[in-house]
Design a protein around this motif. Structure first.
Motif, PDB file in Angstrom:
ATOM      1  N   THR A  32     -14.976 -32.624   0.322  1.00  0.00           N
ATOM      2  CA  THR A  32     -14.425 -31.638   1.258  1.00  0.00           C
ATOM      3  C   THR A  32     -14.151 -32.241   2.630  1.00  0.00           C
ATOM      4  O   THR A  32     -13.726 -31.533   3.534  1.00  0.00           O
ATOM      5  N   LEU A  74     -14.400 -25.051   4.653  1.00  0.00           N
ATOM      6  CA  LEU A  74     -14.752 -25.546   3.325  1.00  0.00           C
ATOM      7  C   LEU A  74     -16.233 -25.382   2.986  1.00  0.00           C
ATOM      8  O   LEU A  74     -16.673 -25.818   1.930  1.00  0.00           O
ATOM      9  N   HIS A  77     -16.746 -23.404  -0.196  1.00  0.00           N
ATOM     10  CA  HIS A  77     -16.508 -24.204  -1.412  1.00  0.00           C
ATOM     11  C   HIS A  77     -17.761 -24.994  -1.788  1.00  0.00           C
ATOM     12  O   HIS A  77     -18.113 -25.079  -2.970  1.00  0.00           O
TER      13      HIS A  77
END
Length: 149
Positions: A32, A74, A77
């Motif tokens: 990421t 992110l 995620h």
């Protein structure tokens, strides 16, 4: 990039499997665009209550904490990947807040109370207030007041 800390609870497993789980988690952070600052092992401890996840009941866990920098958009995620991993019992991500810088006031605190600046401010505030406004007036028109001497 802001700093984050991520405490992990991993299921009890052998050392090679544990290393593989940590590698998977760190690869997720690297993919990421994140940077790992530190990984700390907090040891194996008994959980305060039993946790059931991925169809298994856990009463003990390996505790780890990972400090990393990553883009804020992110983080969701990273958490999603961790929740799908069957070796991770619990995963959370917190902002790593730096403590505010404060000046040491030990020399002021060691002074006797009347000489401390904070106490002097309180004394000034007390002098400005009119504390005796609501004192009892003995001239009430009664000939007898039971609380007088």
């Amino acid at each position: 990039m802001p700093s984050y800390e991520m405490p992990l609870l991993l299921r009890i497993m052998k050392k090679p499997e544990l290393v593989a789980t940590l590698k998977r988690t760190s690869e997720t952070i690297f993919n990421t665009g994140g940077i790992i600052r530190k990984i700390e092992n907090w040891g194996v401890t008994e959980l305060p209550y039993k946790i059931s996840i991925h169809n298994h009941l856990h009463s003990e866990a390996n505790h780890f904490c990972i400090w990393f920098d990553a883009p804020p958009r992110l983080i969701e995620h990273i958490v999603d990947e961790g929740r799908r991993d069957i070796d991770i019992i619990r995963i959370k991500v917190y902002n790593h807040l730096k403590p505010p810088k404060t000046e040491c006031t030990l020399h002021e605190e060691m002074l006797p109370p009347p000489y401390r600046p904070s106490v002097q401010k309180l004394m000034e505030i007390a002098e400005k207030q009119h504390r005796n406004r609501y004192a009892f007036k003995y001239n009430s028109g009664l000939n007898y007041y039971p609380f007088c001497k």
